[in-house]
Design a protein around this motif. Structure first.
Motif, short mmCIF file in Angstrom:
data_model
loop_
_atom_site.label_atom_id
_atom_site.label_comp_id
_atom_site.label_asym_id
_atom_site.label_seq_id
_atom_site.Cartn_x
_atom_site.Cartn_y
_atom_site.Cartn_z
N ILE A 93 -13.55 -46.74 31.34
CA ILE A 93 -14.82 -46.41 30.59
C ILE A 93 -15.89 -46.41 31.61
O ILE A 93 -16.39 -47.62 30.95
CB ILE A 93 -14.64 -45.93 29.12
CG1 ILE A 93 -13.77 -46.14 28.35
CG2 ILE A 93 -15.73 -45.23 28.97
CD1 ILE A 93 -13.38 -46.02 26.45
N SER A 94 -16.10 -45.19 32.17
CA SER A 94 -17.65 -45.58 32.84
C SER A 94 -17.85 -44.52 33.19
O SER A 94 -17.50 -43.51 33.93
CB SER A 94 -17.35 -46.23 34.24
OG SER A 94 -18.36 -46.26 35.12
N ASP A 95 -19.72 -44.07 33.77
CA ASP A 95 -20.37 -43.62 33.67
C ASP A 95 -20.11 -42.74 35.91
O ASP A 95 -20.02 -41.59 35.99
CB ASP A 95 -21.58 -43.11 33.45
CG ASP A 95 -22.12 -43.14 32.34
OD1 ASP A 95 -21.57 -43.06 31.25
OD2 ASP A 95 -23.74 -43.82 32.00
N LEU A 109 -8.93 -55.82 41.21
CA LEU A 109 -9.29 -54.26 40.82
C LEU A 109 -10.02 -54.64 39.74
O LEU A 109 -11.29 -53.92 40.03
CB LEU A 109 -7.48 -53.98 39.69
CG LEU A 109 -8.22 -52.32 39.04
CD1 LEU A 109 -8.71 -51.19 39.61
CD2 LEU A 109 -6.96 -51.74 37.77
N SER A 110 -10.66 -55.72 39.19
CA SER A 110 -11.32 -56.27 38.75
C SER A 110 -12.68 -56.36 39.37
O SER A 110 -14.35 -55.19 38.79
CB SER A 110 -11.80 -57.48 37.29
OG SER A 110 -10.11 -56.83 36.70
N LEU A 111 -12.70 -56.46 40.59
CA LEU A 111 -13.39 -57.06 41.32
C LEU A 111 -14.52 -55.58 41.70
O LEU A 111 -15.61 -55.34 42.08
CB LEU A 111 -13.55 -57.59 42.42
CG LEU A 111 -13.28 -59.45 41.94
CD1 LEU A 111 -12.46 -59.84 43.63
CD2 LEU A 111 -14.51 -59.93 41.63
N ILE A 112 -13.65 -54.86 42.34
CA ILE A 112 -13.79 -53.07 42.25
C ILE A 112 -14.88 -52.30 41.63
O ILE A 112 -15.53 -51.92 41.44
CB ILE A 112 -12.19 -52.31 42.89
CG1 ILE A 112 -11.90 -52.73 43.71
CG2 ILE A 112 -12.72 -50.80 43.13
CD1 ILE A 112 -10.40 -52.30 43.88
N VAL A 113 -14.18 -52.07 40.07
CA VAL A 113 -14.61 -52.08 39.10
C VAL A 113 -16.25 -52.53 38.60
O VAL A 113 -16.71 -51.86 38.73
CB VAL A 113 -14.02 -52.24 37.25
CG1 VAL A 113 -15.14 -51.30 36.05
CG2 VAL A 113 -12.70 -51.78 38.13
N LYS A 114 -16.42 -53.80 38.77
CA LYS A 114 -17.29 -54.17 38.94
C LYS A 114 -18.48 -53.97 39.90
O LYS A 114 -19.67 -53.58 39.52
CB LYS A 114 -17.57 -56.71 38.93
CG LYS A 114 -16.94 -56.93 37.20
CD LYS A 114 -16.91 -57.94 37.56
CE LYS A 114 -16.05 -58.44 36.37
NZ LYS A 114 -16.56 -59.70 35.42
N SER A 115 -18.16 -54.00 41.22
CA SER A 115 -18.43 -53.97 42.08
C SER A 115 -19.59 -52.37 42.14
O SER A 115 -20.70 -52.45 42.77
CB SER A 115 -17.64 -54.14 43.65
OG SER A 115 -17.32 -52.38 43.29
N ILE A 116 -19.15 -51.93 41.28
CA ILE A 116 -19.36 -49.68 40.96
C ILE A 116 -19.91 -50.02 40.07
O ILE A 116 -21.19 -49.26 39.19
CB ILE A 116 -18.47 -48.96 41.82
CG1 ILE A 116 -17.95 -49.34 42.74
CG2 ILE A 116 -19.15 -47.91 41.03
CD1 ILE A 116 -16.55 -47.90 43.06
N ASP A 117 -19.44 -50.57 38.64
CA ASP A 117 -20.26 -49.99 37.12
C ASP A 117 -20.36 -52.18 36.60
O ASP A 117 -19.29 -51.57 35.70
CB ASP A 117 -19.70 -48.99 36.74
CG ASP A 117 -20.72 -49.10 35.70
OD1 ASP A 117 -22.21 -49.82 34.80
OD2 ASP A 117 -20.17 -47.91 34.28
N PRO A 118 -20.95 -52.63 36.36
CA PRO A 118 -20.74 -53.60 36.41
C PRO A 118 -20.70 -54.08 34.69
O PRO A 118 -20.19 -54.78 33.98
CB PRO A 118 -22.21 -54.63 36.68
CG PRO A 118 -22.64 -54.37 37.75
CD PRO A 118 -22.08 -52.72 37.70
#
Length: 289
Positions: free
Chosen positions: A212-214, A260-269
């Protein structure tokens, strides 16, 4: 068309037959030689063997015939056809292994000291056999038929009916076998239930990410580009903010979790990430039927 239907039915029947063979082997190779127990109608056949030396193949057939007829009348032909296959094949393999053991071709695993080993292997063998049978829509008859009838007629839970029957049958075995053997039986039943679940749910385990992210569309695009995985955007509305946004849903293998976790954090921590266990995944990128 008929040949296609026949092939489809054989794909269900052959694994059921194989599963009953494994189950019958486990009963005669591990359970009975070490005076352990089982639940359901199989437990009754084992008790009859301990008390009166009645062959399990004979008692299995005789006990299941009236239950099968009753199930056919109450539940109908469609639900009972694979149960009939399971009952007949279990009876056959019990008879077959009884002959092999009697003639010395198979020497059962009988121990006087290491009962935990017998209980563990019995649980794995019985669980594997039943798991295969259940996975392909069959049963070995017995308490499963009783549970289905009680569920249809009285609305009782199948699980509770089977549990009640197992408790009564294993409890009755106290008159024939020592208490410590009952405790070893509980080990067997526990291991068997876990193996059944493992086979039923599937051996292939994966992970499902709900994000869940903007910046959900950007995250989805990068996952598709970097990992070549299918991604679904699900419309959602925040209960507190009342703002419309997207959720990202993606299923990956366990080895790809960190990536996948790193991809998510790179865009929206600050993204809210839920990781769930997934079993028996089919489709592109995973197992194909």
């Amino acid at each position: 068309m008929k040949s296609t239907k026949l092939i489809s039915q054989l794909k269900m029947i052959i694994p059921i037959i194989a599963g009953t063979a494994v189950y019958a082997f486990g009963l005669l190779y591990f359970i009975i030689p070490n005076q352990l127990m089982e639940g359901g109608i199989t437990g009754v056949t084992i008790l009859l063997n301990y008390a009166f030396q009645i062959p399990p193949s004979l008692s299995t057939l005789l006990l299941n015939i009236p239950l099968f007829i009753l199930g056919w009348i109450v539940l109908g032909k469609k639900q009972m056809i694979y149960s009939g296959v399971g009952i007949l094949s279990l009876t056959f393999f019990l008879w077959f292994f009884e002959i092999l053991i009697r003639r010395g071709f198979i020497s059962p695993f009988e121990t006087q000291y290491d009962y935990i080993l017998a209980a563990l292997y019995a649980g794995v063998t019985l669980g594997a056999g039943l798991g295969i049978v259940f996975r392909f829509g069959g049963t070995t008859g017995g308490s499963d038929i009783v549970a289905r009838i009680c569920n249809r007629k009285f609305g009782w839970s199948m699980g509770q009916v089977i549990l009640a029957l197992d408790i009564m049958i294993i409890g009755a075995s106290l008159f024939f076998i020592p208490k410590e053997k009952i405790l070893y039986t509980f080990v067997t039943v526990f291991i068997a239930s876990k193996v059944i679940d493992f086979i039923q749910e599937g051996a292939y385990a994966a992970k499902a990410f709900t994000i869940i992210s903007d910046q959900a569309p950007e995250i989805a695009d990068l996952i598709t580009k970097e990992m070549d995985r299918g991604v679904t955007l699900i419309p959602a509305i925040g209960a507190y903010s009342k703002q419309a946004k997207y959720m990202v849903y993606c299923v990956i293998s366990r080895q790809e979790i960190r990536r996948l976790s790193l991809i998510v954090k790179s865009i929206d921590p600050k993204a809210f990430v839920i990781i769930s266990d997934v079993r028996d995944v089919h489709g592109e990128g995973f197992r194909e039927e």
